[in-house]
Write an enzyme that holds these catalytic residues in place. Structure first.
Site, PDB file in Angstrom:
ATOM      1  N   ASN A   4      32.372  43.199  47.487  1.00 26.45           N
ATOM      2  CA  ASN A   4      31.819  42.364  46.394  1.00 26.45           C
ATOM      3  C   ASN A   4      31.049  41.189  46.990  1.00 26.45           C
ATOM      4  O   ASN A   4      29.888  41.328  47.329  1.00 26.45           O
ATOM      5  CB  ASN A   4      32.917  41.911  45.433  1.00 26.45           C
ATOM      6  N   ALA A   5      31.690  39.996  47.097  1.00 29.68           N
ATOM      7  CA  ALA A   5      31.198  38.897  47.946  1.00 29.68           C
ATOM      8  C   ALA A   5      29.799  38.397  47.625  1.00 29.68           C
ATOM      9  O   ALA A   5      29.175  37.734  48.451  1.00 29.68           O
ATOM     10  CB  ALA A   5      31.260  39.314  49.424  1.00 29.68           C
ATOM     11  N   GLU A   6      29.280  38.724  46.434  1.00 34.88           N
ATOM     12  CA  GLU A   6      27.918  38.295  46.088  1.00 34.88           C
ATOM     13  C   GLU A   6      26.910  38.766  47.142  1.00 34.88           C
ATOM     14  O   GLU A   6      25.937  38.081  47.449  1.00 34.88           O
ATOM     15  CB  GLU A   6      27.837  36.777  45.872  1.00 34.88           C
ATOM     16  N   ASN A  51      38.967  45.969  48.234  1.00 37.23           N
ATOM     17  CA  ASN A  51      38.862  44.668  47.569  1.00 37.23           C
ATOM     18  C   ASN A  51      38.853  44.825  46.060  1.00 37.23           C
ATOM     19  O   ASN A  51      38.063  45.606  45.533  1.00 37.23           O
ATOM     20  CB  ASN A  51      37.577  43.962  48.001  1.00 37.23           C
ATOM     21  N   GLU A  52      39.708  44.082  45.413  1.00 40.46           N
ATOM     22  CA  GLU A  52      39.775  44.100  43.960  1.00 40.46           C
ATOM     23  C   GLU A  52      39.756  45.533  43.408  1.00 40.46           C
ATOM     24  O   GLU A  52      38.900  45.885  42.599  1.00 40.46           O
ATOM     25  CB  GLU A  52      38.642  43.261  43.362  1.00 40.46           C
ATOM     26  N   TYR A  54      40.389  32.572  40.233  1.00 36.68           N
ATOM     27  CA  TYR A  54      39.299  31.589  40.126  1.00 36.68           C
ATOM     28  C   TYR A  54      39.469  30.852  38.803  1.00 36.68           C
ATOM     29  O   TYR A  54      38.771  31.147  37.830  1.00 36.68           O
ATOM     30  CB  TYR A  54      37.944  32.298  40.199  1.00 36.68           C
ATOM     31  N   GLU A 104      42.152  35.112  47.853  1.00 42.45           N
ATOM     32  CA  GLU A 104      40.946  34.385  47.442  1.00 42.45           C
ATOM     33  C   GLU A 104      41.361  33.443  46.331  1.00 42.45           C
ATOM     34  O   GLU A 104      41.644  33.894  45.214  1.00 42.45           O
ATOM     35  CB  GLU A 104      39.896  35.331  46.870  1.00 42.45           C
ATOM     36  N   TYR A 127      35.200  38.586  55.512  1.00 47.51           N
ATOM     37  CA  TYR A 127      34.724  39.895  55.101  1.00 47.51           C
ATOM     38  C   TYR A 127      33.773  40.421  56.180  1.00 47.51           C
ATOM     39  O   TYR A 127      33.161  39.644  56.918  1.00 47.51           O
ATOM     40  CB  TYR A 127      33.863  39.771  53.841  1.00 47.51           C
ATOM     41  N   TYR A 129      28.060  27.680  48.062  1.00 47.53           N
ATOM     42  CA  TYR A 129      29.251  27.867  47.240  1.00 47.53           C
ATOM     43  C   TYR A 129      29.902  26.546  46.834  1.00 47.53           C
ATOM     44  O   TYR A 129      30.992  26.526  46.285  1.00 47.53           O
ATOM     45  CB  TYR A 129      30.277  28.733  48.012  1.00 47.53           C
TER      46      TYR A 129
HETATM   47  C1  GAL Z   1      36.082  37.909  43.783  1.00 51.41           C
HETATM   48  C2  GAL Z   1      35.636  38.907  44.839  1.00 51.41           C
HETATM   49  C3  GAL Z   1      34.826  38.207  45.915  1.00 51.41           C
HETATM   50  C4  GAL Z   1      33.778  37.325  45.302  1.00 51.41           C
HETATM   51  C5  GAL Z   1      34.429  36.373  44.339  1.00 51.41           C
HETATM   52  C6  GAL Z   1      33.487  35.440  43.630  1.00 51.41           C
HETATM   53  O1  GAL Z   1      36.472  38.532  42.637  1.00 51.41           O
HETATM   54  O2  GAL Z   1      36.730  39.519  45.441  1.00 51.41           O
HETATM   55  O3  GAL Z   1      34.252  39.151  46.760  1.00 51.41           O
HETATM   56  O4  GAL Z   1      32.858  38.131  44.650  1.00 51.41           O
HETATM   57  O5  GAL Z   1      35.071  37.084  43.339  1.00 51.41           O
HETATM   58  O6  GAL Z   1      32.832  34.638  44.501  1.00 51.41           O
END
Ligand code: GAL
Length: 991
Positions: free
Chosen positions: A137-139, A196-197, A257, A295, A93, A361
């Site tokens: 996003n990416a925290e 993104n998303e 995830y 991701e 990113y 992470y």
């Molecule tokens: C995804 C998002 C990422 C990051 C991840 C959680 O949904 O695209 O940028 O936020 O979740 O670590």
């Protein structure tokens, strides 16, 4: 250039071939995929996989954010550690927020430059997937959106002209930088994700809005991006999939995830977390593109007040990698990016308010770049397997079954059946994916020798709890057919001296492999392998053990290992496309040949016996990290053996409490004598903020004055009438933020924060004020950043921080006039080297004292463990000399000792001017703050600075502060360069 112009240009350029490409289709109508074909022919695809330069490629990728390790000379280290896993790609990113702190001024140089990242990737032989947002996003704070966007009228991530125009400079600039690095220009970039998303929206936004997404795509193409575009749908929602028309990407992709982000009990994998419909859904949504997950869960993050990050490494551990990643192979994935593979650090306020200073992470590579987590090794077993299995790329998933392929209904098997090549892959796991049971089974497979039930030599296979296996059939080992293997393949190679196949199994498991050969097997190492010839096959059966066996069948040597031993094997590529297999220890990075010498590079954390399997015929000598190493050649295998000695160096780690600390008050603003005439006045009578209506006479939203990150200070002036009783102030600074307030130097109280509280209404009792006297209410506030903007139409990013409302009992609101400050200059930030987010608004930060060599003359000698005796903020600085021997990679971190009782204070740690930690004693959980070499000068002096904010009347002191060193690693890593780190210099206009 508009896409239409680009297509025209491409048509002209390809005149000769274009006709062939579009032949059979009406000449006036060029369908979208034809347009894309015309953009370039280096990265193409079909329903199975990408082709790069015409060759099918499995894209096994790890996510890395260069800006989360702001030391460009360390990027090669990450790339080499990822390449050593057998991955061929890294996805990254870009955080817009760091590059356009002031609207209209794009700056990507120094630690923020991308060219060194691209060069390092090229050097390591890694391809890149570029994912620059604008939204990521990416925290990260605001999901990567710059703070000044709070002032635009149009909705974020919509087709509103002012939003789109606000992104223009960024997309054009970063797009052009990335465009130059595309594979079509000889660079590493193979794919590009422009949003993104883009997956959820609410009114009043139009969602999904195809014209918006098309405009985003057009911007990117205009910037010169010609590689295929992917998206990152938050689930298999089909948004922007090819075939949907306007706003469609080239290759549909979604993230996943499966086990979520609750690391509190890392043994808990949520029920039904695993998807079983991936293949069918993908075929429905995008039948002509390779199955892509940009991701996939590689770890998890932890919030303020949450769990130590190692727990997230346990949640998404090697077992999770086995079960979850192999489930992706069962869906035929051929572009898989693991988020994160190296998480890194949220330095200088770049992180979101839902997290703290590390973004480790729990990833395969820790934030301190060490690779001791078992999940690193497990990832290597899988990536090397796929690298050695090109036939996987055209194999096609079939339906999962709990009855057809084994005799145990507790197991689910998905056959991925060879289509263009004979190899098939039977992926076995527990039907209840998170089962911890051990299950035995016999496996039914279809092979070129007919249907078989294995093991054929008797006994049963075992699947342990939280495990999954890939059983191969008709697997091509360089021309020899492995009819089947219940043990998993690590890799195979065809060397000058013969073929080597490495199989491994879990502890105590029974395994069987069948090799099509009429040769007589010879056991050349180990015992415990039974061999039997059946129908032109050599069948091997064994029980996994820690000692290795090697069976030679014709020109094939089958190495049989247990999984823990397999972890020690590496497969570095050679320049000619071949490779060697090296059994070593901690890390083997690269291999090369020069004359008659094989040159290996690698890192060692212990004395390590090594073995080189398949050294090229021309090689007679070996160097490791440039040093000649004695080798002995094994008579039985022909491999080279030797030893790398490790002698732990003495590392002198200074005792931080004994440094010559100097200290000064960091909050002179609370003194009545303090003059704030140079401060910005908070005098805007209106706000353009569309998220929240003003309820104060002038705006006190920090964003209206260009202050977005780090500490904020407000000063409210009034002349007392004697009628005032209380002031109630509503503040917002987001999760774990805090405030303290004083009236003419008198402590009114602090809000020490809470992990999940982001805003507070606090009533301050003023006591009897003297009529006609001037009063100043000074409020210090920790500002943890802005929201992301995940939901289109929510405009949540614009939700402001600062003082949002106040009531002045007995007086009018307008009786107070306000001043405020954040970092010096706000969006006209002073420190261009460390970027727009690094510093906050405390007096020493505004002066620049957090940098090297601050003007400490006249400051008192006092250390942070002595602290202060009342609410307030102290500033500390000290010189720290390090003498870490060169050639050693030594992870260093600053460790805060938590106080026994829950003392209320927070601290910021600066190292050579870079903010590398926010410690909140009463919230936690982070106590260890890793600081990379390059920020720290390992062979010289460093300036450490600390702000200590006591949020209780009794003051505060650190319980302890120490520098902690991890195991020194003897390293091949060279030339870690210090990043630019301007020293303190008097700042013009600093107030
Ligand atoms: C995804 C998002 C990422 C990051 C991840 C959680 O949904 O695209 O940028 O936020 O979740 O670590």
């Amino acid at each position: 250039m508009k896409i239409s112009t680009l297509v025209t240009a491409a048509c002209v350029a390809f005149q000769g071939t274009a006709a062939a490409v579009v032949s059979g289709k009406p000449s006036t109508f060029i369908r979208d995929y034809d347009k894309r074909d015309l953009l370039q022919d280096v990265v193409t695809w079909d329903e199975h996989s990408l082709f790069i330069h015409g060759k099918r490629a499995m894209i096994f990728s790890g996510e890395v954010h260069p800006w989360r390790l702001p030391v460009p000379s360390l990027w090669l280290d990450l790339f080499e550690k990822i390449k050593a896993l057998g991955y061929n790609t890294v996805s990254f990113y870009v955080d817009w927020n760091l590059l356009e702190g002031k609207q209209g001024e794009f700056r990507a140089d120094g630690v923020f430059a991308y060219e060194p990242f691209f060069e390092a990737a090229t050097k390591a032989g890694i391809w890149l997937i570029a994912r620059p947002g604008p939204y990521i996003n990416a925290e990260v704070a605001a999901g990567g959106l710059p703070g000044w966007l709070q002032r635009i009228k149009g909705m974020i991530r919509t087709n509103a002209d002012d939003y789109m125009e606000a992104t223009e400079l960024y997309v054009a600039s970063i797009g052009a930088i990335i465009a130059k690095a595309q594979i079509t220009n000889g660079g590493p970039v193979i794919l590009y994700q422009p949003e993104n998303e883009y997956s959820g929206g609410i009114p009043p936004a139009v969602f999904p809005d195809a014209p918006y997404f098309q405009r985003v795509i057009d911007q990117v193409r205009k910037a010169g991006i010609v590689v295929p575009l992917i998206n990152n749908d938050a689930w298999s929602g089909g948004h922007n999939a090819p075939g949907t028309g306007l706003g469609e990407v080239d290759i549909y992709a979604h993230d996943n995830y499966p086990i979520g982000f609750d690391c509190s009990d890392p043994t808990v994998w949520p029920a039904n977390g695993l998807r079983t419909d991936q293949y069918s859904t993908r075929v429905e949504i995008s039948p002509n593109t390779p199955y892509t997950i940009p991701e996939f869960q590689g770890g998890a993050f932890s919030p303020w007040g949450g769990w130590p990050i190692d727990k997230c490494a346990e949640l998404v551990n090697q077992e999770a990698e086995r079960v979850l990643y192999k489930n992706n192979y069962a869906a035929g994935i051929s572009i898989m990016n693991l988020y994160m593979t190296y998480g890194g650090l949220n330095w200088g306020n770049l992180g979101h308010y839902g997290g703290f200073s590390t973004y480790d992470y729990g990833a395969a590579i820790k934030a301190d770049r060490t690779i001791t987590r078992e999940k690193y090794s497990e990832a290597k077993l899988q990536a090397q397997f796929l690298k050695a299995s090109p036939d996987y790329l055209t194999a096609v998933p079939t339906n999962l079954s709990t009855t057809l392929y084994t005799d145990n209904v507790n197991l689910a098997v998905t056959p991925v059946i060879g289509s263009e090549a004979p190899s098939s892959f039977y992926i076995v796991r527990h039907n209840i994916y998170n089962s911890t049971e051990t299950t035995t089974y016999r496996l039914n497979i279809a092979t070129s020798a007919g249907k078989l039930t294995v093991p054929r030599l008797g006994g049963k296979l075992t699947l342990n709890g939280r495990d999954s296996k890939v059983h191969v059939t008709d697997y091509n080992v360089g021309g020899t057919t492995l009819l089947y293997s219940t043990a998993e393949v690590f890799t195979w190679k065809k060397f000058d001296s013969g073929k080597v196949l490495i199989l491994y199994g879990g502890p105590e498991e029974l395994h069987e492999a069948s090799i099509v050969s009429t040769a007589k097997p010879t056991i050349i190492e180990g015992k415990g392998v039974t061999t039997k010839s059946i129908d032109g096959n050599v069948v091997l059966q064994w029980k996994t053990s820690a000692s290795r066996s090697i069976v030679k069948i014709g020109d094939l040597s089958v190495y049989i290992l247990d999984r823990n031993s397999a972890y020690n094997y590496w497969v570095p590529d050679l320049a000619d496309g071949s490779a060697v297999i090296v059994k070593a220890g901690y890390l083997v990075r690269t291999a090369a040949t020069k004359g008659n010498t094989l040159q290996l590079t690698g890192d060692f954390n212990a004395t390590t016996p090594f073995e080189v399997i398949g050294a090229p015929k021309s090689a007679k000598k070996l160097t490791i990290n440039g040093q000649p190493v004695a080798i002995e050649t094994s008579k039985s295998t022909g491999s080279w053996h030797g030893l790398v000695k490790y002698q732990r160096p003495f590392i002198n780690i200074p005792d931080l409490e004994r440094l010559q600390w100097k200290s000064t008050d960091a909050l002179p603003e609370i003194q009545t004598s303090y003059a704030d005439s140079a401060w910005p006045s908070a005098d805007k009578k209106t706000s353009t903020n569309t998220y929240r209506n003003l309820t104060t006479p002038t705006s006190l939203y920090s964003s209206d004055y260009g202050f977005h990150y780090g500490y904020l200070i407000y000063r409210g002036h009034f002349v007392a009438t004697g009628q005032e009783t209380t002031i109630t102030i509503y503040t917002q600074g987001r999760n774990a933020y805090g405030t303290s307030a004083w009236l003419n130097g008198v402590d009114l109280g602090s809000n020490a924060g809470d992990a999940i509280v982001g805003d507070t209404n606090t009533t301050y009792t003023l006591g009897k004020l003297s009529k006609g006297k001037k009063y100043v209410l000074t409020m210090l506030m920790d500002n943890m950043g802005y929201d992301g903007n995940w939901v289109i139409g929510s405009d949540s990013m614009k939700n402001p921080n600062g003082i949002l409302h106040y009531e002045f009992a007995g007086r009018k609101q307008s009786d107070i006039t306000w001043k405020l400050t954040g970092n010096l200059g706000g969006e006209d930030y002073v420190d261009k080297t460390r970027g727009p987010l690094n510093e906050g608004g405390l007096f020493p930060e505004r002066q620049g004292w957090h940098q090297q060599k601050p003007p400490t003359n006249g400051w008192k000698a006092s250390k942070p463990t002595t602290g202060i005796s009342k609410a307030g903020v102290a500033f500390y600085t000290a010189e720290l000399d390090l003498h870490i021997p060169k050639g050693w990679d030594v992870p260093l971190s600053f460790t805060f000792k938590k106080t026994k009782s829950n003392e209320k204070f927070r601290a910021q740690l600066y190292v050579n001017g870079y903010q590398f930690g926010k410690y909140i004693n009463n919230i936690g959980p982070q106590v260890d703050f890793s600081v990379p070499q390059g920020i720290l000068n390992y062979q010289g002096s460093n300036t450490v600075a600390l702000t200590l904010w006591a949020q209780q009347p009794s003051g505060a002191k650190l319980e302890g502060l120490s520098l902690t060193a991890g195991t020194p690693v003897l390293t091949a890593l060279e030339n870690v360069e210090l990043v630019p780190m301007p020293k303190y210099a008097k700042r013009a206009g600093a107030y």
